[in-house]
Design an enzyme around this catalytic site. Structure first.
Site, PDB file in Angstrom:
ATOM      1  N   HIS A  18       0.748  -1.047   0.097  1.00 25.51           N
ATOM      2  CA  HIS A  18       0.043  -0.146   0.090  1.00 25.51           C
ATOM      3  C   HIS A  18       0.680   1.074   0.157  1.00 25.51           C
ATOM      4  CE1 HIS A  18      -3.405  -2.535   0.706  1.00 25.51           C
ATOM      5  NE2 HIS A  18      -2.629  -3.139   1.714  1.00 25.51           N
ATOM      6  N   THR A  71      14.932  -4.531   8.238  1.00 25.97           N
ATOM      7  CA  THR A  71      14.727  -3.372   7.792  1.00 25.97           C
ATOM      8  C   THR A  71      16.073  -2.992   6.964  1.00 25.97           C
ATOM      9  OG1 THR A  71      15.531  -2.051   9.679  1.00 25.97           O
ATOM     10  CG2 THR A  71      12.911  -2.695   9.336  1.00 25.97           C
ATOM     11  N   LYS A  72      17.258  -3.498   7.207  1.00 27.34           N
ATOM     12  CA  LYS A  72      18.572  -3.098   6.770  1.00 27.34           C
ATOM     13  C   LYS A  72      19.450  -4.187   6.171  1.00 27.34           C
ATOM     14  CE  LYS A  72      19.094   1.556   8.490  1.00 27.34           C
ATOM     15  NZ  LYS A  72      18.126   1.519   9.771  1.00 27.34           N
ATOM     16  N   ARG A  81      19.210  -6.597  14.218  1.00 26.21           N
ATOM     17  CA  ARG A  81      20.507  -6.248  14.337  1.00 26.21           C
ATOM     18  C   ARG A  81      21.392  -7.204  14.356  1.00 26.21           C
ATOM     19  NH1 ARG A  81      19.235  -1.248  13.665  1.00 26.21           N
ATOM     20  NH2 ARG A  81      18.285  -0.073  15.206  1.00 26.21           N
TER      21      ARG A  81
END
Ligand SMILES: CC(C)(COP(=O)(O)OP(=O)(O)OC[C@H]1O[C@@H](n2cnc3c(N)ncnc32)[C@H](O)[C@@H]1OP(=O)(O)O)[C@@H](O)C(=O)NCCC(=O)NCCS
Length: 250
Positions: free
Chosen positions: A158, A212-213, A227
């Site tokens: 979205h 996310t990374k 992490r």
């Protein structure tokens, strides 16, 4: 109604009589019929063989040929233990290597790009309940395992803009970025891999992590957001080996 009131009284066990009726009905519900081991055990194995045999036949004669027909390219020994994956979007191009196992997963392709691509390398496996949302490209290397109930997405499904969401618009090409999962990667259960992520070879994503990374190779990432908890798996195991060797030498 009269009968409704009666049922309610029994369910509540109101008073002496109704509570006795309730107890009697409850014990009838949990009643176990008798069994004779020499008779019922062979019957168990007959039922087990019949259901497993039917399942295998369905897998061999139905799920595998249909899935292979759906792929652009597919290798040897593909296994679909829970039947066909649920694939949405006829524009998706699927390339599957040798010895790949795919449990009951959902693969959704969006219409942003003409031909989104899913590649699964040799000896890789995708666990039960995992969802792959593909607008452009999801690439899974060789010998990698994606655990059950994971979400791997190269787009957000979205738009971020509230106005665009209100209009019911979907994602655009700007909201899409390929996901690359390297070789010999292990993604634990319930992980989310977001758009644009590259996971380096040999790395592990701990259960329930949200990536996310980018993840460097030979490392373990955990948490939300994920992490690094260990930067070089090989080096650490080498150190462990060295320590135990040293203690043996002493
Ligand atoms: C990644 C994993 C293999 C690591 O196992 P391990 O080496 O025994 O890890 P440890 O339990 O020693 O934990 C090491 C550290 O990472 C943390 N950690 C481990 N898993 C974590 C997770 N899922 N989320 C957050 N932190 C985690 C621990 O709390 C510990 O932190 P500390 O050093 O501050 O105490 C394991 O935690 C895991 O997630 N396995 C996934 C299993 C799975 O989902 N299988 C499904 C079938 S594919």
């Amino acid at each position: 109604m009269m009968s409704d009131k009666l049922i309610l009284k029994i369910r509540r066990g109101e008073g002496h009589i109704y509570s006795r009726i309730r107890r009697l009905l409850k014990s009838l519900c949990t009643l176990n019929p008798p069994y004779v081991k020499p008779i019922h055990l062979p019957l168990y194995y007959i039922q087990y063989t019949l259901t497993s045999g039917t399942k295998w036949l369905f897998h061999f004669m139905w799920s595998i040929p249909l899935f292979k027909a759906r792929c652009e390219q597919v290798g040897r020994n593909v296994s679909l233990p829970n039947g066909l994956p649920f694939i949405v979007g006829s524009n998706l191009k699927i390339y599957v290597g040798n010895n790949v196992t795919i449990y009951r997963v959902t693969i959704g392709a969006s219409k942003v790009y003409d031909e989104p691509v899913l590649r699964i390398g040799d000896n890789s496996a995708i666990g039960y309940g995992t969802v792959l949302s593909i607008a452009l490209e999801v690439d899974i290397g060789d010998n990698s395992m994606i655990g059950p109930m994971c979400m791997v997405m190269d787009n957000d499904d979205h738009p971020i803009s509230p106005a665009r969401r209100l209009k019911g618009e979907g994602v655009t090409k700007d909201d899409v970025s390929s996901v690359r999962i390297g070789n010999n990667v292990w993604i634990g259960s319930y992980c989310t891999i977001l758009k644009g992520i590259t996971i380096g070879d040999n790395s592990i994503i701990a259960a329930h992590s949200v990536v996310t990374k980018n993840v460097i190779q030979n490392s373990i990432y955990a948490g939300y957001p994920a992490r690094p908890t260990c930067r070089d798996i090989d080096k650490e195991s080498f150190n462990v080996g060295k320590k135990s060797q040293q203690s043996e030498d002493r």
